[in-house]
Design a protein around this motif. Structure first.
Motif, PDB file in Angstrom:
ATOM      1  N   ALA A 121       0.839  -1.208   0.000  1.00 12.69           N
ATOM      2  CA  ALA A 121       0.000   0.000   0.000  1.00 12.69           C
ATOM      3  C   ALA A 121       0.870   1.253   0.000  1.00 12.69           C
ATOM      4  CB  ALA A 121      -0.894  -0.005   1.220  1.00 12.69           C
ATOM      5  N   SER A 122       0.519   2.189  -0.854  1.00 13.70           N
ATOM      6  CA  SER A 122       1.243   3.461  -0.903  1.00 13.70           C
ATOM      7  C   SER A 122       0.678   4.400   0.152  1.00 13.70           C
ATOM      8  CB  SER A 122       1.065   4.100  -2.280  1.00 13.70           C
ATOM      9  OG  SER A 122      -0.306   4.398  -2.498  1.00 13.70           O
ATOM     10  N   THR A 123       1.424   5.453   0.430  1.00 16.93           N
ATOM     11  CA  THR A 123       0.922   6.492   1.335  1.00 16.93           C
ATOM     12  C   THR A 123      -0.426   6.991   0.818  1.00 16.93           C
ATOM     13  OG1 THR A 123       3.220   7.115   1.716  1.00 16.93           O
ATOM     14  CG2 THR A 123       1.544   8.671   2.458  1.00 16.93           C
ATOM     15  N   ARG A 124      -0.540   7.109  -0.508  1.00 18.72           N
ATOM     16  CA  ARG A 124      -1.786   7.599  -1.103  1.00 18.72           C
ATOM     17  C   ARG A 124      -2.986   6.729  -0.719  1.00 18.72           C
ATOM     18  NH1 ARG A 124      -0.677   7.113  -6.335  1.00 18.72           N
ATOM     19  NH2 ARG A 124       0.083   9.221  -6.646  1.00 18.72           N
ATOM     20  N   LEU A 125      -2.792   5.394  -0.754  1.00 17.89           N
ATOM     21  CA  LEU A 125      -3.892   4.492  -0.401  1.00 17.89           C
ATOM     22  C   LEU A 125      -4.265   4.617   1.072  1.00 17.89           C
ATOM     23  CD1 LEU A 125      -3.365   1.087  -2.276  1.00 17.89           C
ATOM     24  CD2 LEU A 125      -4.926   2.951  -2.820  1.00 17.89           C
ATOM     25  N   LEU A 126      -3.261   4.804   1.919  1.00 14.65           N
ATOM     26  CA  LEU A 126      -3.546   4.934   3.354  1.00 14.65           C
ATOM     27  C   LEU A 126      -4.364   6.197   3.603  1.00 14.65           C
ATOM     28  CD1 LEU A 126      -0.053   3.923   4.829  1.00 14.65           C
ATOM     29  CD2 LEU A 126      -1.985   2.456   4.222  1.00 14.65           C
TER      30      LEU A 126
ATOM     31  N   VAL B  19     -11.908  -1.637   0.934  1.00 13.59           N
ATOM     32  CA  VAL B  19     -12.191  -1.000  -0.360  1.00 13.59           C
ATOM     33  C   VAL B  19     -11.163   0.083  -0.698  1.00 13.59           C
ATOM     34  CG1 VAL B  19     -14.668  -1.488  -0.197  1.00 13.59           C
ATOM     35  CG2 VAL B  19     -13.819   0.733   0.563  1.00 13.59           C
ATOM     36  N   GLY B  20     -10.589   0.694   0.344  1.00 16.11           N
ATOM     37  CA  GLY B  20      -9.647   1.790   0.101  1.00 16.11           C
ATOM     38  C   GLY B  20      -8.224   1.314  -0.105  1.00 16.11           C
ATOM     39  N   ILE B  21      -7.901   0.126   0.410  1.00 14.29           N
ATOM     40  CA  ILE B  21      -6.506  -0.339   0.322  1.00 14.29           C
ATOM     41  C   ILE B  21      -6.436  -1.726  -0.342  1.00 14.29           C
ATOM     42  CG2 ILE B  21      -4.418  -0.932   1.622  1.00 14.29           C
ATOM     43  CD1 ILE B  21      -5.405   1.016   3.824  1.00 14.29           C
ATOM     44  N   VAL B  22      -7.008  -2.715   0.362  1.00 18.07           N
ATOM     45  CA  VAL B  22      -6.784  -4.120  -0.012  1.00 18.07           C
ATOM     46  C   VAL B  22      -7.228  -4.442  -1.443  1.00 18.07           C
ATOM     47  CG1 VAL B  22      -7.491  -6.489   0.537  1.00 18.07           C
ATOM     48  CG2 VAL B  22      -6.839  -4.925   2.374  1.00 18.07           C
ATOM     49  N   GLU B  23      -8.477  -4.110  -1.747  1.00 21.78           N
ATOM     50  CA  GLU B  23      -8.993  -4.484  -3.070  1.00 21.78           C
ATOM     51  C   GLU B  23      -8.262  -3.745  -4.195  1.00 21.78           C
ATOM     52  OE1 GLU B  23     -11.144  -6.812  -3.857  1.00 21.78           O
ATOM     53  OE2 GLU B  23     -12.033  -7.327  -1.923  1.00 21.78           O
ATOM     54  N   SER B  24      -7.643  -2.631  -3.864  1.00 30.54           N
ATOM     55  CA  SER B  24      -6.902  -1.883  -4.887  1.00 30.54           C
ATOM     56  C   SER B  24      -5.523  -2.474  -5.134  1.00 30.54           C
ATOM     57  CB  SER B  24      -6.747  -0.416  -4.465  1.00 30.54           C
ATOM     58  OG  SER B  24      -8.003   0.114  -4.149  1.00 30.54           O
ATOM     59  N   LEU B  25      -5.107  -3.375  -4.248  1.00 31.36           N
ATOM     60  CA  LEU B  25      -3.752  -3.914  -4.381  1.00 31.36           C
ATOM     61  C   LEU B  25      -3.669  -5.159  -5.252  1.00 31.36           C
ATOM     62  CD1 LEU B  25      -2.301  -3.556  -0.753  1.00 31.36           C
ATOM     63  CD2 LEU B  25      -1.714  -2.215  -2.782  1.00 31.36           C
ATOM     64  N   THR B  26      -4.710  -5.981  -5.223  1.00 30.12           N
ATOM     65  CA  THR B  26      -4.612  -7.269  -5.923  1.00 30.12           C
ATOM     66  C   THR B  26      -5.988  -7.890  -6.202  1.00 30.12           C
ATOM     67  OG1 THR B  26      -3.636  -9.489  -5.805  1.00 30.12           O
ATOM     68  CG2 THR B  26      -4.438  -8.582  -3.741  1.00 30.12           C
ATOM     69  N   ASP B  27      -5.997  -8.841  -7.117  1.00 30.47           N
ATOM     70  CA  ASP B  27      -7.189  -9.651  -7.373  1.00 30.47           C
ATOM     71  C   ASP B  27      -6.949 -11.098  -6.962  1.00 30.47           C
ATOM     72  OD1 ASP B  27      -8.464  -7.504  -8.667  1.00 30.47           O
ATOM     73  OD2 ASP B  27      -7.337  -7.942 -10.494  1.00 30.47           O
ATOM     74  N   ASP B  28      -5.711 -11.388  -6.567  1.00 25.71           N
ATOM     75  CA  ASP B  28      -5.336 -12.769  -6.246  1.00 25.71           C
ATOM     76  C   ASP B  28      -6.027 -13.227  -4.952  1.00 25.71           C
ATOM     77  OD1 ASP B  28      -2.876 -14.891  -6.697  1.00 25.71           O
ATOM     78  OD2 ASP B  28      -3.389 -14.616  -4.557  1.00 25.71           O
ATOM     79  N   PRO B  29      -6.797 -14.331  -5.002  1.00 27.13           N
ATOM     80  CA  PRO B  29      -7.566 -14.749  -3.817  1.00 27.13           C
ATOM     81  C   PRO B  29      -6.701 -15.002  -2.588  1.00 27.13           C
ATOM     82  CG  PRO B  29      -8.164 -16.073  -5.753  1.00 27.13           C
ATOM     83  CD  PRO B  29      -7.005 -15.226  -6.155  1.00 27.13           C
ATOM     84  N   ASP B  30      -5.538 -15.642  -2.771  1.00 23.55           N
ATOM     85  CA  ASP B  30      -4.688 -15.929  -1.608  1.00 23.55           C
ATOM     86  C   ASP B  30      -4.138 -14.648  -0.988  1.00 23.55           C
ATOM     87  OD1 ASP B  30      -5.141 -18.583  -2.057  1.00 23.55           O
ATOM     88  OD2 ASP B  30      -3.268 -18.903  -3.184  1.00 23.55           O
ATOM     89  N   LEU B  31      -3.716 -13.749  -1.854  1.00 27.45           N
ATOM     90  CA  LEU B  31      -3.189 -12.485  -1.346  1.00 27.45           C
ATOM     91  C   LEU B  31      -4.298 -11.674  -0.673  1.00 27.45           C
ATOM     92  CD1 LEU B  31      -0.726 -11.374  -4.179  1.00 27.45           C
ATOM     93  CD2 LEU B  31      -0.146 -11.918  -1.821  1.00 27.45           C
ATOM     94  N   LEU B  32      -5.484 -11.720  -1.258  1.00 32.75           N
ATOM     95  CA  LEU B  32      -6.617 -10.996  -0.660  1.00 32.75           C
ATOM     96  C   LEU B  32      -6.892 -11.509   0.746  1.00 32.75           C
ATOM     97  CD1 LEU B  32      -9.190 -10.618  -3.610  1.00 32.75           C
ATOM     98  CD2 LEU B  32      -8.016  -8.781  -2.393  1.00 32.75           C
ATOM     99  N   GLU B  33      -6.807 -12.821   0.886  1.00 33.57           N
ATOM    100  CA  GLU B  33      -7.050 -13.430   2.195  1.00 33.57           C
ATOM    101  C   GLU B  33      -5.969 -12.992   3.193  1.00 33.57           C
ATOM    102  OE1 GLU B  33      -9.788 -14.677   3.122  1.00 33.57           O
ATOM    103  OE2 GLU B  33      -8.906 -14.970   5.108  1.00 33.57           O
TER     104      GLU B  33
END
Ligand code: ADP
Length: 270
Positions: A222-227, A246-260
């Motif tokens: 996560a970038s400073t911008r996302l925080l 919605v503000g950080i996690v989902e913007s970082l990846t679509d990978d299910p394992d990484l999302l978890e």
């Protein structure tokens, strides 16, 4: 897209932008300007490069023209082109030419995104000739003392620097940006999002955890911008964990394992 719609702002910055220095970048930037040297800002996305340029432009009291580079950006988009207006053909300066003429700062953001042939046009501007040839007009402009060229790129991606001649490349003064230390980043997130230090500190903690996921395949945390973005959502009444998702996690990846893995980090922090 017509020429007029290209995304560049041409402005003199009248109010001091909030910029928290993370090292000696302000002194170095001012020294580069005094010596008419171009600046190369390296660093991951959302870590303060653009904000730094706004601050520097304000300190120098010079107009700042920012060009967000994209893979369709042509030399004409930067330099200018002839346009048909009724029965007339008129020349329209591009943002780079405008910056040179007015002795402003031209900031080419994410220069790696630009087409390779496009970057060639900056060579004579970046070396000690400080010239911009407008081939189609048969005009050669010499940059006034106030002109400054700045480019940014993210070393995490492929490097455009190999496409610059060593003689040009070695003219740049290079500043490396990284995410600020936790205390500084908390200060920035609190100030920019309008949240208290304690909450900002937790968001920063979450940011740091995400940045540790590189080995697991997350190219950039996560970038400073996302925080800041998550903080703004919280201020607007979005529940904290939702805001992080919605503000950080989902913007970082679509990978299910990484999302978890990221979801667990949110739960651990909040
Ligand atoms: P970059 O150009 O590196 O992608 P930005 O300069 O747009 O990133 O930074 C994203 C946001 O983070 C800025 O709009 C600003 O709110 C904040 N920010 C990052 N670093 C700083 C800093 N050192 N001082 C003040 N704000 C910062």
């Amino acid at each position: 897209m017509s020429y007029q719609q290209h995304s560049f702002e041409h402005q003199r910055i009248t109010e001091e932008p909030f910029y928290l220095p993370t090292g000696d970048e302000i002194t170095v930037g001012l020294a580069a300007a005094a010596n008419q040297l171009p600046l190369l800002l390296k660093g991951p996305t959302g870590c303060g490069k653009t904000r730094f340029m706004r601050y520097l432009a304000w300190r120098l009291q010079r107009p700042l023209i920012t060009v967000s580079c994209h893979d369709d950006l042509s030399t004409a988009d930067l330099v200018g082109r002839y346009l048909i207006r009724g029965n007339d053909t008129v020349w329209l300066d591009g943002p780079l030419t405008t910056a040179v003429r007015i002795g402003g700062i031209c900031y080419l953001d994410e220069i790696v995104e630009a087409r390779k042939d496009t970057t060639v046009v900056i060579h004579p501007l970046a070396d000690d000739r400080r010239e911009l040839p407008l081939e189609k007009r048969g005009e050669l402009i010499t940059a006034p003392a106030g002109f400054m060229l700045a480019v940014s790129y993210n070393p995490g991606y492929q490097s455009v620097l190999k496409d610059l001649k060593p003689s040009t490349r070695q003219r740049f003064v290079s500043l490396s940006f990284r995410y600020p230390a936790a205390a500084q980043e908390s200060h920035i997130v609190a100030a920019e999002a309008g949240i208290d230090k304690a909450l900002a500190g937790r968001l920063v903690r979450l940011g740091e955890l995400t940045r540790g996921l590189k080995e697991s395949g997350l190219p950039e945390g996560a970038s400073t911008r996302l925080l800041i973005q998550a903080g703004q959502l919280i201020v607007s009444g979005i529940e904290v964990r939702t805001a992080c998702m919605v503000g950080i996690v989902e913007s970082l990846t679509d990978d299910p394992d990484l999302l978890e893995a990221l979801r667990e980090m949110v739960s651990a922090v909040f």
